[in-house]
Design a protein around this motif. Structure first.
Motif, PDB file in Angstrom:
ATOM      1  N   THR A  76       1.112  -1.392  -0.092  1.00  0.00           N
ATOM      2  CA  THR A  76      -0.094  -0.097  -0.123  1.00  0.00           C
ATOM      3  C   THR A  76       0.874   1.882   0.042  1.00  0.00           C
ATOM      4  O   THR A  76       0.474   2.737   0.166  1.00  0.00           O
ATOM      5  CB  THR A  76      -0.838   0.163   1.578  1.00  0.00           C
ATOM      6  N   PHE A  77       2.069   0.576   0.018  1.00  0.00           N
ATOM      7  CA  PHE A  77       2.961   2.352   0.243  1.00  0.00           C
ATOM      8  C   PHE A  77       2.784   3.417   1.092  1.00  0.00           C
ATOM      9  O   PHE A  77       3.322   4.458   0.971  1.00  0.00           O
ATOM     10  CB  PHE A  77       2.760   2.815  -1.528  1.00  0.00           C
ATOM     11  N   CYS A  78       2.361   2.560   2.105  1.00  0.00           N
ATOM     12  CA  CYS A  78       2.517   3.498   3.207  1.00  0.00           C
ATOM     13  C   CYS A  78       4.384   3.734   4.355  1.00  0.00           C
ATOM     14  O   CYS A  78       3.866   4.218   4.760  1.00  0.00           O
ATOM     15  CB  CYS A  78       1.632   3.111   4.204  1.00  0.00           C
ATOM     16  N   GLY A  79       4.766   3.156   3.479  1.00  0.00           N
ATOM     17  CA  GLY A  79       5.893   3.129   4.324  1.00  0.00           C
ATOM     18  C   GLY A  79       6.568   2.884   5.873  1.00  0.00           C
ATOM     19  O   GLY A  79       7.202   3.007   6.211  1.00  0.00           O
ATOM     20  N   GLN A  80       5.366   2.242   6.198  1.00  0.00           N
ATOM     21  CA  GLN A  80       5.690   1.740   8.088  1.00  0.00           C
ATOM     22  C   GLN A  80       6.359   1.182   7.919  1.00  0.00           C
ATOM     23  O   GLN A  80       7.762   0.945   8.882  1.00  0.00           O
ATOM     24  CB  GLN A  80       4.628   0.764   7.942  1.00  0.00           C
TER      25      GLN A  80
END
Lengths: 118, 574
Positions: A76-80
């Motif tokens: 989801t490309f959240c970068g978590q």
């Protein structure tokens, strides 16, 4: 009536939209694109795989020998993962064009570098 | 903690039936009462000024069910808690005291199986039709896999809109689907001639079960999930989530983070209001407005992207602060964009308030009274356009809002044009807030480390999302996963009120009146008409509706049936 000056102004301007794919937008600094592992830094703690909200990161093995498979079609490309990583081994690239009809093209593998014998 | 006098009064009047009361946080009071006095207690609190119901939460405690009524007065929230047993989950409905509670009660009934006697909506509201009796997905005995199995085994389909008996009246159900909001909406209209007599809401078409899903994930994963409840107010949802978690953890975040969050919230509000303006222009057939506002919105999205790394999902709020700092070299660019945005907002306000093609479709359309807005518990810009002074940023300040000067925009137009003016003026206010926050941003850290486990406490967070009051309720379990999470989005709160606004309107005005609450539109892509006198059922797309309106304005046709005779639009069942 009142919109006329506004309309006239725009009659002589080029379209606001970009002619993608001929024109590409420059991504800003810090863009959250595909993730990239720096396997020389990775300690294999597994926090990235554990925190990933969509389960896109598959960890193979454990500890210092662990390797990773990133299923980008789930990402989801959240970068978590980059945020959770305690050793900053994960960076976010500015690549964003991943449309594909083949799922296997969207699986990225990150293996341990072969250690050179001195 | 100070307990307001109303609660002491409640105890005095109702005696032993008030089991306990107290306050955990400022402005958060709870009263535990016996289920026999629910109506008396709510009645008393309403007469003391707690007229607004924020939401009703259901809980499965393991020993039984619990229903929580969150009543609000000027920012202080009283939670009335009622225990009910599993075997006889019955409560009297409070809809005769607070009509705005109708959908909240329906939600708890569907998901927990508490029957509210006297609720005017006997049918399921959230669950699809064909859902087996007695299966209430949020009860703890049912796991996620059970819910999935039910969906496969019982062939649960989309909710059906039933037709009531009537003579000669036309029923128009508006069939909904929209990815941006958790509550897509189905509205059924009873129409006499061209005028709407009655509207009933049916939601749940796209219920994604996020509340159940959140019970099975860690707090960090949930943060990302809440962001995806809504794409347009994605900052708002994470903001509310981190507020709830931080309040449960008793975690103080750095000053700088509080200011950065304010900047993100306001940028979010600006682009959301601009998006709404475009949609409103589109719904009245004025697509130039759509083109201009959406183009200007891109500048705001660009700076959001520059701050956070993405246009839509920002992932900026984390438990304990913000993920990224706003660098100094970006500040100038943000302030310049704010100047541009302010100029444009003023221009649109000026142009559209004089433009006849816009004013004739909005002024005096969707009229309702302030009393209706209050009793039906409308929230956000919708309520403020109807002269209701309600803004969580002022009433119950969170983050740095208490320190930042700004005006609450309230107008007394009481129609669709009012909602436009409120939003346009709010863009100006928001731009001012962004500028102030950037100029007065304290230096220092922007993040503190937060524990991964949240103790067994409850927290209610409220924020002013672009669409209105957003409520999140959190109950921690002591572990890495939460016990219960509840989200009440502003659109759900505004549905009973928009139903009232639509009464007396023209069929042709449905799109713009419904759009006035900013409901994450696209819900209206399909409409079904039933003309009982002729036994006809037909479906019109929004394009058909627009074409019909144009022809009717020209005077070439006067009834829906004439449109069908001439164009055969969507006639599918006879």
């Amino acid at each position: 009536m009142s919109f006329e000056p506004e309309l006239l102004k725009h009659a002589f301007k080029k379209p606001f939209t970009l002619l993608y794919p001929f024109e590409r937008r420059e991504t800003p600094k810090g863009f959250r694109g595909r993730i990239e592992y720096d396997m020389t830094r990775c300690t294999g703690c597994g926090l990235c795989a554990r925190d990933c909200p969509s389960g896109a990161i598959e960890m193979i093995g454990r500890g210092r020998t662990a390797e990773f498979k990133v299923h980008l079609y789930m990402c989801t490309f959240c970068g978590q993962c980059a945020d959770s990583c305690p050793v900053n081994a994960i960076s976010l690239t500015n690549e964003y064009e991943y449309a594909s009809t083949d799922k296997s093209k969207l699986i990225f593998e990150f293996k341990r570098p072969v250690e050179k014998k001195t | 903690m100070d307990i307001p006098i109303e609660v002491d009064l409640l105890k005095e009047k109702l005696g032993d039936k008030v089991i306990e009361y107290g306050s955990i946080k400022p402005k958060r009071i709870y009263v535990k009462i016996d289920k026999s006095i629910v109506k008396d207690a709510v009645n008393m609190l309403v007469s003391q000024g707690y007229t607004h119901i924020s939401t009703i939460t259901g809980l499965d405690t393991g020993r039984g069910l619990e229903v929580l009524y969150h009543l609000d007065r000027m920012g202080s929230l009283i939670t009335v808690r009622v225990d009910i047993p599993y075997d006889n989950p019955k409560l009297p409905s409070i809809t005769d005291i607070i009509p705005g509670a109708v959908l909240y009660e329906g939600e708890v009934r569907d998901l927990f199986g508490v029957s509210f006697e006297g609720n005017p909506y006997p049918k399921p509201i959230v669950l699809p039709d064909g859902w087996p009796e007695g299966f209430h997905p949020l009860r703890k005995v049912y796991k996620v896999d059970d819910v999935k199995k039910i969906i496969i085994e019982h062939e649960v389909g989309a909710p059906q809109i039933e037709v009531e008996e009537g003579r000669g009246a036309v029923y128009i159900p508006i069939g909904p689907q929209h990815p941006a909001l958790k509550e897509p909406i189905g509205l059924r209209f009873v129409v006499e001639g061209e005028y709407i007599v009655k509207v009933k809401a049916r939601i749940g078409y796209n219920h994604r079960g996020i509340e159940k899903a959140m019970e099975n994930q860690t707090y960090i994963q949930n943060l990302i999930l809440t962001e995806r409840i809504c794409g347009i107010c994605s900052v708002a949802h994470t903001q509310c989530y981190v507020l709830a978690v931080e309040s449960a953890l008793d975690l103080d975040i750095p000053e700088r983070a509080r200011y950065i969050r304010v900047v993100m919230n306001e940028l979010n509000r600006i682009h959301s209001h601009m998006l709404w303006m475009g949609v409103a222009g589109h719904e009245v057939g004025f697509d130039t407005v759509l083109m201009y506002t959406w183009r200007d919105r891109e500048y705001v999205l660009d700076i959001l992207e520059a701050i956070s790394g993405n246009r839509v999902t920002y992932s900026i709020n984390v438990i304990g602060g913000v993920r990224r700092d706003i660098p100094d070299d970006l500040k100038d660019r943000i302030i310049k964009t704010m100047d541009y945005v302010e100029g444009r907002a003023k221009l649109y306000m000026d142009l559209l308030s004089r433009d006849p093609s816009f004013t004739r479709r909005t002024v005096g359309v969707g009229k309702a009274s302030t009393v209706d807005a209050l009793t039906l518990c409308a929230v956000g810009p919708t309520a403020r356009a109807f002269k209701v002074r309600k803004d969580i940023r002022k009433d119950d300040p969170y983050e740095a809002y208490g320190e930042i000067p700004f005006e609450m925009v309230v107008v007394d137009n009481c129609d669709v044009a009012g909602t436009f003016i409120v939003r346009a003026k709010e863009i100006l206010e928001s731009a001012g807030i962004v500028r102030y926050a950037l100029e007065h941003m304290p230096s220092g850290d922007y993040r503190v480390k937060a524990p991964r486990r949240v103790p067994q406490v409850e927290a209610i967070a409220r924020i002013e999302a672009p669409r209105g009051e957003l409520v999140h309720y959190l109950k921690g379990s002591g572990g890495e996963q939460l016990e219960r999470y509840k989200v009440r989005t502003p659109t759900l709160a505004n549905i009973p009120f928009v139903a009232k606004m639509l009464e007396g309107c023209n069929v042709a005005d449905i799109p713009i009146v419904f759009a006035a609450i900013d409901p994450c539109m696209a819900c209206e892509d399909r409409m079904e008409f039933i003309d009982e006198s002729k036994g006809l059922v037909w479906t019109w797309s929004l394009e058909d509706l627009r074409a019909y309106r144009k022809l009717r304005e020209k005077g070439s046709i006067s009834k829906p049936i004439e449109y069908i005779d001439r164009f055969g639009g969507g006639l599918n069942v006879v």
